[in-house]
Design a protein around this motif. Structure first.
Motif, PDB file in Angstrom:
ATOM      1  N   GLY D 127      11.442  13.763  47.067  1.00 42.22           N
ATOM      2  CA  GLY D 127      12.027  12.689  45.966  1.00 42.22           C
ATOM      3  C   GLY D 127      11.193  11.258  46.132  1.00 42.22           C
ATOM      4  N   MET D 344      17.151   9.924  35.909  1.00 48.03           N
ATOM      5  CA  MET D 344      16.990  10.678  37.320  1.00 48.03           C
ATOM      6  C   MET D 344      15.783  10.079  37.866  1.00 48.03           C
ATOM      7  SD  MET D 344      17.101  14.634  36.113  1.00 48.03           S
ATOM      8  CE  MET D 344      16.328  14.592  34.416  1.00 48.03           C
ATOM      9  N   GLY D 345      15.582  10.526  39.329  1.00 45.66           N
ATOM     10  CA  GLY D 345      14.521  10.277  39.982  1.00 45.66           C
ATOM     11  C   GLY D 345      14.287   8.583  40.124  1.00 45.66           C
TER      12      GLY D 345
ATOM     13  N   SER E 223       7.204  17.554  46.439  1.00 45.48           N
ATOM     14  CA  SER E 223       8.213  16.816  45.837  1.00 45.48           C
ATOM     15  C   SER E 223       8.404  15.409  45.655  1.00 45.48           C
ATOM     16  CB  SER E 223       9.437  17.539  46.493  1.00 45.48           C
ATOM     17  OG  SER E 223       9.593  17.252  47.701  1.00 45.48           O
ATOM     18  N   LEU E 224       7.299  14.797  46.238  1.00 48.97           N
ATOM     19  CA  LEU E 224       7.563  13.334  46.578  1.00 48.97           C
ATOM     20  C   LEU E 224       6.998  12.330  45.288  1.00 48.97           C
ATOM     21  CD1 LEU E 224       8.033  10.635  48.424  1.00 48.97           C
ATOM     22  CD2 LEU E 224       5.946  10.844  48.938  1.00 48.97           C
ATOM     23  N   ASP E 225       7.533  11.579  44.778  1.00 50.56           N
ATOM     24  CA  ASP E 225       6.876  10.438  43.832  1.00 50.56           C
ATOM     25  C   ASP E 225       7.796   9.339  43.802  1.00 50.56           C
ATOM     26  OD1 ASP E 225       5.312   9.392  41.667  1.00 50.56           O
ATOM     27  OD2 ASP E 225       4.713  11.277  41.109  1.00 50.56           O
ATOM     28  N   LEU E 226       7.145   8.297  44.334  1.00 51.91           N
ATOM     29  CA  LEU E 226       7.847   6.978  44.734  1.00 51.91           C
ATOM     30  C   LEU E 226       8.005   6.129  43.436  1.00 51.91           C
ATOM     31  CD1 LEU E 226       6.843   5.508  48.156  1.00 51.91           C
ATOM     32  CD2 LEU E 226       8.669   7.134  47.485  1.00 51.91           C
ATOM     33  N   LEU E 227       7.248   6.724  42.548  1.00 48.85           N
ATOM     34  CA  LEU E 227       7.520   5.954  40.992  1.00 48.85           C
ATOM     35  C   LEU E 227       8.685   6.606  40.288  1.00 48.85           C
ATOM     36  CD1 LEU E 227       3.795   4.922  40.201  1.00 48.85           C
ATOM     37  CD2 LEU E 227       5.889   3.650  39.314  1.00 48.85           C
ATOM     38  N   PRO E 228       9.601   5.636  40.162  1.00 52.19           N
ATOM     39  CA  PRO E 228      10.801   6.570  39.572  1.00 52.19           C
ATOM     40  C   PRO E 228      10.348   6.905  38.016  1.00 52.19           C
ATOM     41  CG  PRO E 228      11.523   4.188  40.208  1.00 52.19           C
ATOM     42  CD  PRO E 228       9.897   4.649  40.343  1.00 52.19           C
ATOM     43  N   GLU E 229       9.368   6.316  37.236  1.00 56.36           N
ATOM     44  CA  GLU E 229       9.119   6.750  36.220  1.00 56.36           C
ATOM     45  C   GLU E 229       8.475   8.270  36.116  1.00 56.36           C
ATOM     46  OE1 GLU E 229       8.337   3.916  37.274  1.00 56.36           O
ATOM     47  OE2 GLU E 229       9.271   2.690  35.729  1.00 56.36           O
ATOM     48  N   LEU E 231       8.931  10.377  39.060  1.00 53.89           N
ATOM     49  CA  LEU E 231       9.701  11.409  39.391  1.00 53.89           C
ATOM     50  C   LEU E 231      10.921  11.741  38.388  1.00 53.89           C
ATOM     51  CD1 LEU E 231      10.549  13.009  42.068  1.00 53.89           C
ATOM     52  CD2 LEU E 231      11.895  11.010  42.576  1.00 53.89           C
ATOM     53  N   GLU E 232      10.921  10.940  37.346  1.00 55.80           N
ATOM     54  CA  GLU E 232      11.930  11.293  36.378  1.00 55.80           C
ATOM     55  C   GLU E 232      11.574  12.272  35.353  1.00 55.80           C
ATOM     56  OE1 GLU E 232      13.310   8.737  33.048  1.00 55.80           O
ATOM     57  OE2 GLU E 232      15.347   9.307  33.907  1.00 55.80           O
ATOM     58  N   ASN E 235      11.493  15.523  37.156  1.00 54.51           N
ATOM     59  CA  ASN E 235      12.707  15.746  36.963  1.00 54.51           C
ATOM     60  C   ASN E 235      13.253  16.610  35.706  1.00 54.51           C
ATOM     61  OD1 ASN E 235      15.065  15.967  39.136  1.00 54.51           O
ATOM     62  ND2 ASN E 235      13.704  14.157  39.695  1.00 54.51           N
ATOM     63  N   LEU E 236      12.472  15.934  34.658  1.00 57.57           N
ATOM     64  CA  LEU E 236      12.756  16.319  33.313  1.00 57.57           C
ATOM     65  C   LEU E 236      12.287  17.782  33.246  1.00 57.57           C
ATOM     66  CD1 LEU E 236      12.465  13.173  31.353  1.00 57.57           C
ATOM     67  CD2 LEU E 236      14.423  14.472  31.600  1.00 57.57           C
ATOM     68  N   HIS E 416      18.907  11.661  26.946  1.00 57.47           N
ATOM     69  CA  HIS E 416      18.641  12.574  27.838  1.00 57.47           C
ATOM     70  C   HIS E 416      17.907  13.946  27.390  1.00 57.47           C
ATOM     71  CE1 HIS E 416      19.284  14.382  31.731  1.00 57.47           C
ATOM     72  NE2 HIS E 416      19.617  15.655  30.739  1.00 57.47           N
ATOM     73  N   ARG E 419      14.511  13.210  26.166  1.00 58.08           N
ATOM     74  CA  ARG E 419      13.455  13.206  26.861  1.00 58.08           C
ATOM     75  C   ARG E 419      13.290  14.563  27.422  1.00 58.08           C
ATOM     76  NH1 ARG E 419      16.123   9.127  28.639  1.00 58.08           N
ATOM     77  NH2 ARG E 419      17.016  10.194  30.422  1.00 58.08           N
TER      78      ARG E 419
ATOM     79  N   GLU F  78       3.522  19.401  51.237  1.00 60.16           N
ATOM     80  CA  GLU F  78       4.141  18.423  51.951  1.00 60.16           C
ATOM     81  C   GLU F  78       5.390  19.064  52.596  1.00 60.16           C
ATOM     82  OE1 GLU F  78       5.904  15.116  49.230  1.00 60.16           O
ATOM     83  OE2 GLU F  78       7.212  16.447  49.440  1.00 60.16           O
TER      84      GLU F  78
END
Ligand SMILES: Cc1ncc(C[n+]2csc(CCOP(=O)(O)OP(=O)(O)O)c2C)c(N)n1
Ligand SMILES: Cc1ncc(C[n+]2csc(CCOP(=O)(O)OP(=O)(O)O)c2C)c(N)n1
Ligand code: SF4
Ligand code: SF4
Ligand code: SF4
Ligand code: SF4
Ligand code: SF4
Ligand code: SF4
Ligand SMILES: [Mg+2]
Ligand SMILES: [Mg+2]
Lengths: 189, 89, 269, 425, 425, 269, 189, 89
Positions: D127, D344-345, E223-229, E231-232, E235-236, E416, E419, F78
């Motif tokens: 995440g 999220m995220g 599953s990693l994404d450091l940018l919240p945008e 990662l959201e 997740n969406l 929500h 999106r 990963e």
């Protein structure tokens, strides 16, 4: 109609095998059946038991309040399951190890000297197969033919000596169950 | 305490004496003691089934037992209590 | 239950061997001839002789010895499978004055718990570990363990362990002995009266090492699993002699003695 | 108890002792001041400063700090230390918490007290390291295997976190249970003025803890029992304990609920956003208040149920796809419509965004009410003056009265309930 | 699809090919027949036979079997193998499943298909090895961290387990998601006649799987994404997928619900007990039927909601302290009273016990109905003939018609939902 | 971005060194002077030279190198923190024809992932592992790692690592080299042009070992973390030379060559 | 009333420190305050930023739609946060590195040659402290006294040289912010 | 491909020639190359801040550079491209 039996005794007495043979016999007869062992560490060294439920329709509940039949191969099993046989049910007790009785006039209690009978049939280890034979002979839930087919299937052709012994022990038990060998079966009390 | 070093050697037990006591109901009939006994004086009693469902071990000849405790050392079920051998007084 | 008093012996005769006080009267759930029983007895004897019973906090593994607390009359905590070294570390650090004992099987210690044992040793935790290597997962029905020999049949290596699929047996005690935090590491067995005696001495030394405060101490014990191996008890002991010991040599692997790398500061803080 | 909404009193003593502390560090120091004997942890963002604070302070004080080789090891070290009756804390963030599921289940099963802090970050998987509330389900419902519940405390400010740490130790020890503190990256990383109101809960006699069987029978701390009858009895005792906690330990805080037609339900960081949104919503004419659970388990269900009966709608705001909303719905049970807004995220909704959602919700509920006549506002809905809910967890500004209500469904039927009663704790 | 309730057809072809198989072994063989490429596991009772079957059969077939060094390793081996597009199964029991929480969260996050079988045993902690259903919450709600859902299939018979294994692979691959099969010790250890109706789902083109970047751009499974945008957004997309699953993949089975005044809701082994209890209850004059969820997530909430509207009460029976009952209540939302009966720690309720509970529930509901007039049976409640629910998961005996109903609350509010819509899968 | 064509050189001059093809154009997120960048480049060079790029499936760790997939143009998965060896095993077993590479930090490999690396090695998995030992948890802010030197200050050992509290540094590569499944294990560093060259040769050999199918291959690389160590990049390299290498000696620890214990049967099944 | 400012630029420019100093200044003034950094790996090497919210009542939302002020110490920060300054707000730009402007007539845009001014004050690394001074001078959210006390507190007495440099840099910035040193501050367009 | 062994040595580049090219915007100013250069012809350009916020490295004297590529070997950010030295034809 579902009918249930528990096989219980020491580990090493072949109880799970007897239960599986019954289950397979039921299958051969086209019945529905459910076999469940007590499992886990207490299997080793300690006591062992399995429950078989036979019916015309797929088996519902895997738990049984009262058993239609019980096979008690040692004293603790008699003490534990004797009281749980349904009224009118059958209790088979291994008289070779157990002198006590269930003291239940409302059930059919059969005491069988399994060790001696098994020895007579050729292998005194096959105590549970003798008891199984008696059960089948007494109750007719499953046909003797189906049981023989089942034993053949399970024990397999390769081990023909073992198969012969199992069949012989089963026959002896069957005869006792059918009342054909009254001398070795003692009714309760 | 496995061995009590302070136990007095003076008082010899009164006869009849036995070199060992077998807690019969704890025995599981594994025969490890049988194999370990240098005097071959242990054997299972096939005629008996104990509380646990096993044939327990028996001392077949107390007179030949040396109280060496080999049986006790290998027994997984602490079946044996061993006593010092009888001294010829 | 039979009582261990000799019949008709009014003046008590000298007892050469009797049930150790730290062992309960309960019959164990172990199969006939299982080494766990012997090893429990040795632990009870050693702790009794060293007077450590009242100070001990013990950690039970997940494996056939999970019920150790029913047999050994000690304070016990039950660790999750493989985590006994971490659990023991937790105890060690907050109870500097207690004696900390842990007991593990080979599945517990050498498979799922590899990281925990390595790091407890690396930290030099003042813990005494008893490691029962029977080359199999006894409790769950005889599957392959990391210590299972090549070619050995188990319920999860039905045609015998094959290196290409299941890898090689691990001599983890040798690995641990390499770590400077390990003050004592030895391997014994329980196949006959003499090896039982030697193993007891190893256990005693491993306990003393903890009292000396020099680091981590481990005794690996080659044990049997007659049921899992499909052998009689005595056959299983013979098998250890013939097959297992050559693969896992007996003896003291390391004993840094009192000169071991002692903690640089006083305590466990 | 909470300082988040404190206002006038706060300004009054403006220059009194307050320090600026990072959330992670304040939590750590609060634990130390609460008498934490041992801390076990493993580095992970965004809670690393908690571990680092402990690494510095605990050895200074002669207490135990161990950087474990993993989260698995950390939780099991805690299990061992906790079994001796020591006061123990562990902290991590989401992926690390997942690795502690087995250990937590063991501790719940063997009744070992420990406080576990989760400074949540975005998931699933690796995440991100940004704040999130997506481990609600995990903490409140299904982390480890088996039938157990963990008290979960959710601070919305650093000062409240300080208070809740001491409270968490109290709960853990009173009920012999692991306790969760559920924070998030924002709370962990931010600095706020913290009043140094540290508190050290009293130690209780631990007649179960392992200290060596010296002059007493041996004690065993375990969760195993192969006899189903026994294990069920043990489970019934656990359940009785959980019910006691559910009865006694609910905490929540309200704000401007007296005349509210709508309530936002939110906890932690989301509740801070909601608080600003409530203010803005009010200024734009929406009669909205804030209902903020402080204990996520036990969830303030009776209180919310009672409130719901006189609301036109509830908006749940979370930093998640919607997790607490299930507990809200279980409490509300159809008494009023429940809407959800989540990000999220690592995203955090802005107050304006929440007001916007509230507006559109209001419009839809309006239509719905007309159509289905579902939502008459109870005429007798009466505002009462602020008062405590018995646990001092009242926000200073705004308050919705709580009277005992009948528990909502489910009825615990027959044998289960009876057995529960039969078990003495 | 299910054979548990099959009756007449069954007797008809009585001697057709059926084999007696242990549940664990049948599940293993079903996986093999379904084309499972790789199995990773670690021994644990009561699922050891599953691993052992695989240990024997997979190498015979030249496929992959690895006994991992731990459950943690097993789930991560599965992650690796799954990332290459292989068909992968892992199995364990409760404590081992807890150790897989992080891995499952990673797989959900990085969209790796895998089938995970949990043969549940009593908990919490080491608990026992006897059957239990106390990992419902874990499987359905909160196992790993982060916002994700796992489809959960719950067989009630060994034959059904065989069917569901193939279906689980299908779901896993269609939706690129880990899938749970939630069984229990009874199902794993018992033998029943199994019809050899194995099935091999078709392979799909895996344009995401790792095979080496040969002649195409490199692929990354993560599953990693450091940018919240970002990662959201990810997740969406995940949430949209979960909603699609929730819409399309619900399965349940009913029995004697046509004229039922009461329904027992139960799954797996508890449903077998309930089935017998329904028969006995009927014979004692209680109009009761069985509602058996086969997918625990997605839970058949619309179907149950609709049913609830015309019932006098629902009794939930579980081998737990009450977990699924929350989902039942969420679905029912007050439409009728919900009662619960559970056993724990390896205990299984007997049918008579359940009938007894049902009786006392009936009595209480009667009183309640008089008092609150809450529960008029809908006059139009009409019985329709048995028919499928679109997924072939209909029990042969008995059936309750399902018509599409409006989803119950919560309303997904504003942003929500919007999106969610914006995201293309 | 500047382009690597020399200004005004119509006929292309001979290139002695240029960016390897398997490395992306992206700037890394690594701190200035961080060894991860050097090591990535070596991997790209070796895989390029061996033509393995298109066959490779790589496993990224959790650590500063978690973004390795952004820099190395390979198929990547990963792994959760520490589990790369298990993940790689999963790939290995179902993709016998691919080249499997994994990359791990010291926290990842020697702490949380200890069990997984030990057992991947014990199984002799045909995997090539790159183990970047910078003696610290770089990504999470410079906490102590299992490999941290005694006395070294980190954010979680603020007064310097003390053995009595935090245990001893682990030479895990030596431990792994003991296992018969390990076909190759070596330790290099990247502190100057010459050590960079030697390390590249080790990486190459570790890749060849996988192609030879003889078992597990690992190259430990002593690297730096200037930010975590509080040193400039060059100071950090000097520190490695002066302090780290004495504790972690360089060289090939084991190379079983082609005679290594080869799988008893053909493949990975 | 809550007021928010973001400090953004390269890692190593001292932005987190400046934000913390402001937060502590607010504390000294008895205000409520909330400081939150951007955290994690991107801190290292890349960009860094922190947000400070100052208010009379405990701070609610930690997220800010529009900032009342922004300090942009490099071009990417100007590009990212320039547009997010609220109308009427303040934007401080580090003119030593950035030539561009936000092109926002609706805000107060102050371009300051931070490096030069910091150098003038004694240490040209203290660019963010100069910007902080300017912010405080321009906006008066926090008193200069409180800021000085805060710097003393944070930097500590032991490091008196560092403290002197910080104070000097702050004073220079303060003067610029107050318009007392117009020559080095360029208003936007 | 690090070094192309097949590259022809025959065709010398036309002047003006440079032994190396620096991808200025990738440089992080770590100075590892500066320390590694045996000819000491590399230095940071303190007057410039690049896209990443660092002072990039410069070749201070191209004529003394030997194209030894030491700088390239130690550079973590693949900043250098190195060309073969000019042959005195
Ligand atoms: C997390 C977890 N995984 C698996 C198990 C099942 N389990 C119980 S004991 C055991 C292994 C026992 O083997 P070993 O440690 O060698 O002990 P032994 O029984 O041989 O003495 C396993 C795998 C468990 N209880 N918990
Ligand atoms: C389960 C889990 N625990 C902890 C973390 C946090 N974490 C991320 S990277 C890392 C350690 C990195 O150290 P190392 O492996 O040495 O790599 P480096 O950054 O030094 O290259 C940790 C603990 C995580 N992501 N997941
Ligand atoms: S004491 Fe020695 S001689 Fe006597 S029975 Fe035991 S082993 Fe045999
Ligand atoms: S060793 Fe012990 S348990 Fe075994 S037979 Fe001898 S006395 Fe019995
Ligand atoms: S299974 Fe093996 S190890 Fe376990 S008790 Fe039996 S013999 Fe001993
Ligand atoms: S933190 Fe350390 S290891 Fe990570 S990128 Fe920076 S210098 Fe490298
Ligand atoms: S190629 Fe060699 S001489 Fe030229 S700059 Fe690089 S290191 Fe210096
Ligand atoms: S080594 Fe590379 S990044 Fe470092 S200064 Fe030299 S060119 Fe720049
Ligand atoms: Mg073992
Ligand atoms: Mg590192």
């Amino acid at each position: 109609m579902e009918r249930s039996v528990i096989f219980a005794g020491f580990g090493g007495q072949g109880l799970l095998f007897a239960g599986q043979a019954l289950a397979r016999g039921a299958l051969e007869d086209g019945l529905e059946v459910f076999w469940i062992p007590s499992y886990g560490p207490e299997m080793r060294g300690g006591t062992a038991s399995c429950t078989v439920i036979v019916g015309d329709e797929p088996i519902g509940s895997p738990v049984v309040d009262r058993f239609d039949a019980a096979v008690a191969m040692n004293l603790p099993s008699l003490e534990k399951y004797g009281p749980r046989v349904a009224s009118g049910g059958l209790l088979i007790v291994n008289a070779s190890l157990v002198e006590e009785t269930a003291r239940r006039p409302d059930i059919d209690e059969l005491h069988i000297a399994c060790t001696e009978l098994a020895g007579e049939a050729g292998d005194d280890k096959l105590v549970s197969v003798v008891a199984l034979g008696a059960l089948v002979g007494r109750l007719d839930w499953v046909t003797a033919d189906a049981m023989e087919a089942a034993l053949r299937e399970i024990v397999g052709k390769k081990r023909s000596a073992a198969l012969a012994a199992d069949l012989a022990a089963f026959e002896v038990g069957l005869a006792v169950g059918r009342g054909e060998r009254l001398e070795v079966a003692a009714a309760s009390r | 305490m496995a061995i009590d070093p302070l136990a007095t050697r003076a008082r010899a037990p009164l006869p009849p004496w036995t070199p060992l006591v077998i807690a019969e109901d704890k025995c599981k009939g594994c025969e490890l003691c049988v194999a370990a006994c240098p005097k071959a004086v242990l054997a299972l009693d096939e005629g008996v089934v104990n509380r646990l469902g096993y044939h327990p071990v028996r001392l077949t000849d107390a007179s030949r037992c040396t109280s060496c405790a080999f049986c006790a050392r290998v027994c997984p079920d602490v079946v044996f209590t061993i006593y010092a051998p009888l001294r010829e007084v | 239950m039979s009582v261990a008093t000799p019949p008709r012996a009014p003046a008590s005769p000298r007892v050469i061997y009797q049930q150790p006080e730290l062992l309960s009267e309960t019959s164990t759930r172990y199969c006939p001839g299982c080494g766990h029983g012997i090893i429990h007895r040795l632990i009870a004897e050693v702790l009794g002789e060293l007077g450590l019973g009242p100070r001990t906090i013990a950690v039970a593994p997940v494996g056939c010895a999970v019920f150790a607390y029913d047999y050994l009359l000690l304070d016990f905590v039950e660790a999750p499978h493989g985590r006994a070294p971490a659990v023991a570390t937790g105890i060690r650090r907050v109870r500097p004055d207690n004696f900390v004992l842990m007991y593990q099987g080979d599945g517990d210690l050498a498979a799922i718990g590899t990281a925990e044992i390595v790091h407890a040793a690396a930290r030099g935790e003042r813990i005494t570990g008893i490691f029962v290597n029977n080359g199999i997962y006894g409790m769950t029905g005889g599957q392959m363990a990391p210590t299972t020999l090549l070619g050995q049949r188990t319920t999860s290596s039905p045609t015998g362990r094959e290196a290409s699929l299941a890898g090689y047996p691990i001599r983890i005690t040798e690995m641990l002995a390499q770590l400077p935090g390990t003050a004592y590491a030895a391997r014994g067995t329980i196949i006959d009266p003499s090896s039982v005696g030697k193993t007891k001495a190893m256990i005693k030394r491993a306990c003393q090492v903890q009292l000396e405060g020099t680091g981590f101490a481990l005794v690996e014990i080659l044990s049997n699993c007659p049921v899992g191996w499909g052998l009689t008890a005595q056959q299983s002991m013979d098998h250890i002699r013939a097959e297992v010991i050559p693969a896992y040599p007996l003896g003291v692997i390391i004993d840094r003695g009192k000169r071991a790398v002692a903690p640089t500061s006083g305590g466990e803080g | 108890m909470t300082v988040m909404h404190g206002t006038s009193e706060r300004r009054a003593g403006a220059r009194r002792a307050r320090v600026l502390m990072k959330g992670n560090e304040a939590i750590a120091e609060a634990a130390i001041q609460a008498g934490c004997d041992a801390y076990f942890g493993y580095p992970i963002t965004p809670q690393a400063e908690l571990l680092e604070w402990m690494a510095r302070r605990m050895p200074e004080l002669g207490r135990t700090f161990v950087q474990a080789e993993s989260e698995l090891a950390a939780i099991n070290m805690a299990l061992g230390a906790g079994a001796t009756g020591a006061r123990v804390m562990v902290s991590s963030s989401s992926p690390g918490i997942s690795l502690m599921a087995e250990g937590m289940s063991y501790m719940a099963g063997s009744e070992i007290p420990v406080v576990l802090v989760n400074v949540m970050r975005g998931g699933p998987g690796l995440g991100s390291i940004q704040p999130s509330q997506s481990d609600y389900f995990q903490a409140v419902k299904g982390h480890g295997h088996g039938d157990y519940r963990t008290p979960v405390l959710a601070p919305a400010s650093i000062s409240e976190a300080v208070d809740l740490v001491a409270h968490a130790f109290e709960l853990a020890e009173r009920y012999r249970t692991p306790v969760f503190i559920l924070a998030d990256g924002t709370l962990g990383q931010a600095m706020e003025p913290v009043e140094l109101r540290f508190r050290t809960p009293e130690r209780r006699a631990n007649d179960w803890a392992l200290t060596g069987a010296d002059g007493r029978p041996p004690r065993v701390v375990k969760s195993l029992d192969l006899l189903p009858e026994n294990l069920e009895r043990h489970n019934l005792a656990l359940q009785a304990k959980f019910q006691e906690i559910a009865r006694r330990e609910v905490r929540w805080a309200g704000q401007q609920l007296e005349d509210a037609e709508f309530a936002i339900v939110a906890y932690g960081t989301a509740a801070r956003v909601a608080r600003t949104a409530v203010a803005r919503g009010r200024s734009r004419g929406i009669k909205v208040g804030l209902f903020r659970p402080i204990t996520l388990w036990p969830f303030p269900e009776r209180e919310l149920a009672r409130l719901a009966a006189r609301l036109r709608g509830i908006l749940v705001v979370e930093l998640s796809a919607g997790q607490m909303v299930e507990d809200v719905r279980l409490a509300v049970e159809g008494r009023c419509p429940v809407a959800f807004h989540g990000r999220m995220g690592g995203m955090i909704p802005t107050p304006d965004e929440v007001v916007e959602v509230l507006r559109s919700f209001q419009a839809r509920v309006g239509r719905r009410a007309r159509r289905k006549a579902l939502l008459p506002l109870p005429a007798e809905s009466k505002v009462e003056p602020p008062s405590g809910n018995g646990h001092g967890a009242v926000d200073r500004a705004g308050w919705a009265p709580v009277e005992p209500v009948e528990p909502s469904e489910p009825v615990l039927a027959g044998g289960h309930r009876r057995r529960l009663r039969e078990v003495a704790r």
